[in-house]
Scaffold this motif. Structure first.
Motif, mmCIF file in Angstrom:
data_model
loop_
_atom_site.group_PDB
_atom_site.id
_atom_site.type_symbol
_atom_site.label_atom_id
_atom_site.label_comp_id
_atom_site.label_asym_id
_atom_site.label_seq_id
_atom_site.Cartn_x
_atom_site.Cartn_y
_atom_site.Cartn_z
ATOM 1 N N ALA A 175 25.091 -1.738 6.245
ATOM 2 C CA ALA A 175 23.781 -1.098 6.207
ATOM 3 C C ALA A 175 23.585 -0.486 4.822
ATOM 4 O O ALA A 175 24.474 0.206 4.319
ATOM 5 N N VAL A 189 19.371 2.449 5.022
ATOM 6 C CA VAL A 189 18.559 2.168 6.207
ATOM 7 C C VAL A 189 17.799 3.412 6.650
ATOM 8 O O VAL A 189 18.368 4.501 6.769
ATOM 9 N N LYS A 211 14.821 4.617 9.677
ATOM 10 C CA LYS A 211 14.031 4.289 10.852
ATOM 11 C C LYS A 211 13.216 5.513 11.227
ATOM 12 O O LYS A 211 13.755 6.521 11.703
ATOM 13 N N SER A 243 23.883 4.501 4.667
ATOM 14 C CA SER A 243 24.590 3.341 4.111
ATOM 15 C C SER A 243 26.056 3.387 4.527
ATOM 16 O O SER A 243 26.704 4.429 4.394
ATOM 17 N N VAL A 263 19.111 -0.779 15.180
ATOM 18 C CA VAL A 263 18.530 -1.331 13.952
ATOM 19 C C VAL A 263 19.469 -2.369 13.346
ATOM 20 O O VAL A 263 19.032 -3.418 12.854
ATOM 21 N N ALA A 265 13.948 -1.892 11.002
ATOM 22 C CA ALA A 265 14.110 -0.785 10.073
ATOM 23 C C ALA A 265 12.793 -0.490 9.363
ATOM 24 O O ALA A 265 12.026 -1.404 9.051
ATOM 25 N N GLY A 283 15.152 -0.394 4.015
ATOM 26 C CA GLY A 283 16.573 -0.676 3.871
ATOM 27 C C GLY A 283 16.951 -2.099 4.232
ATOM 28 O O GLY A 283 16.114 -2.924 4.620
ATOM 29 N N GLU A 284 18.235 -2.384 4.119
ATOM 30 C CA GLU A 284 18.772 -3.713 4.381
ATOM 31 C C GLU A 284 19.910 -3.627 5.391
ATOM 32 O O GLU A 284 20.654 -2.651 5.418
ATOM 33 N N VAL A 285 20.027 -4.670 6.209
ATOM 34 C CA VAL A 285 21.180 -4.843 7.085
ATOM 35 C C VAL A 285 21.756 -6.217 6.781
ATOM 36 O O VAL A 285 21.108 -7.240 7.028
ATOM 37 N N VAL A 313 17.082 -8.077 8.054
ATOM 38 C CA VAL A 313 15.753 -7.462 8.087
ATOM 39 C C VAL A 313 14.672 -8.460 7.677
ATOM 40 O O VAL A 313 13.551 -8.423 8.187
#
Length: 335
Positions: free
Chosen positions: A12, A15, A17, A40, A65, A72, A75-77, A85
């Motif tokens: 993560a 991120v 939410k 993160s 998420v 989200a 951010g990035e997953v 994402v």
């Protein structure tokens, strides 16, 4: 272009939410509940990462998420260096078999109108081209793996105990040979005696199947039993990440120390000094400025009220978000 491969199976990055707060006849957004706010961390392949914190701290939202059960805000997953994402529903569907979830409620998560063989076999029907007989053979195999009698596969969920129902949920989760499993408060609804059995089962399956697990819980004793590393969340923020033994032997964040002090010691002759936190948990819709823990922290200063601490590495493998971490004497001398 950076082509360096990540050391994490799932990661993560920053991120967030936020859930909108709406009011009035026009249903206007007047604010946001910051359930997860700039978090993160990463989980290495084959690792169990324990995520702990008080109820409402955002840990379950973060888990959902990561699985893309909720999108989200920012951010990035990353899963195997792929950003989930940005994936479409059809792209996510191809990855779903590799990422599964074990739910908190062992009864509510099972369809009461389905036989156990249909509950466990449903992922196989959806994601594979196995025949009916092949699915039944696989269901029998899965039930044996989780310690259930395969002859009971023609029963309904209400005919099983809570621990047995959770084993059904685990069998369903591992049916497609996933790489990653989110265990969201997977034992919190069970009796203490049953909790240890389910935890031992998860540890056994992880070793046999090479699973990577994100284990969410609020019971620290549970997390210590199963986790390789532990992340501590408070009010939507990650405040400490460290190997499990290090967290329990020497917490660096005051919030982690307070959580540990409230954890009962199974020895009547050992007395632990209790750290009592004053005040209530602030609202995630209106978090405090600076460090979010400062209204309840016994060590807070004016700096804590004004400046938000970053999650930084203070020892190899140990990260903490605190201006004044509870470092030992050796670290003080070296700093």
């Amino acid at each position: 272009m950076n082509t360096q491969k990540s050391k994490y199976l799932i990661e993560a990055k920053n991120v967030k939410k936020y859930f909108p707060i709406k009011k009035g006849l026009l249903n206007r957004t007047i604010g946001h509940v910051k359930a997860v706010d700039d978090v993160s961390f990463g989980i290495q392949e084959g690792e169990t990462f324990g995520l702990v914190g008080e109820s409402g701290c955002g840990k379950s939202t973060l888990g959902r998420v990561i699985l893309q059960l909720q999108k989200a805000t920012e951010g990035e997953v990353l899963y195997k260096d792929q950003n989930l994402v940005q994936m479409s529903n059809s792209e996510l569907r191809k990855i779903r078999p590799e990422m599964q979830i074990i739910f908190q409620d062992p009864f509510g998560s099972l369809n009461p109108r389905f036989l156990v063989r249909d509950i466990i076999g449903e992922p196989l029907k959806v994601h594979t081209k196995m025949t009916k007989d092949e699915i039944d053979d696989r269901v029998i195999e899965l039930m044996q793996m989780v310690g259930l009698d395969p002859s009971t596969r023609v029963r309904y969920p209400h005919e099983f105990s809570g621990g047995q129902r959770q084993r059904i949920g685990i069998a369903r989760a591992i049916a497609l040979n996933p790489k990653f499993i989110l265990a969201d408060e997977a034992v919190s609804a069970l009796d203490v005696s049953v909790q240890s059995q389910v935890l031992n089962l998860l540890m056994k399956l992880q070793k046999e199947l090479g699973l990577t697990i994100l284990f969410i819980a609020h019971g620290l004793h549970v997390v210590r039993h199963i986790s390789d590393r532990v992340g501590v969340m408070y009010l939507g923020k990650m405040v400490e990440i460290a190997p499990s033994d290090d967290v329990f032997q020497h917490p660096l964040h005051p919030y982690t120390a307070a959580l540990l002090s409230a954890n009962p010691v199974p020895n009547p002759h050992v007395k632990r000094e209790r750290i009592v936190l004053t005040g209530d948990v602030p609202s995630p819709a209106n978090p405090p400025t600076g460090c979010r823990f400062h209204p309840r922290c016994p060590f807070a200063t004016e700096r804590c009220k004004m400046e938000e601490p970053k999650l930084v590495e203070v020892e190899p493998g140990r990260q903490v978000a605190c201006h004044y971490p509870l470092l030992d004497q050796n670290i003080h001398q070296g700093s």
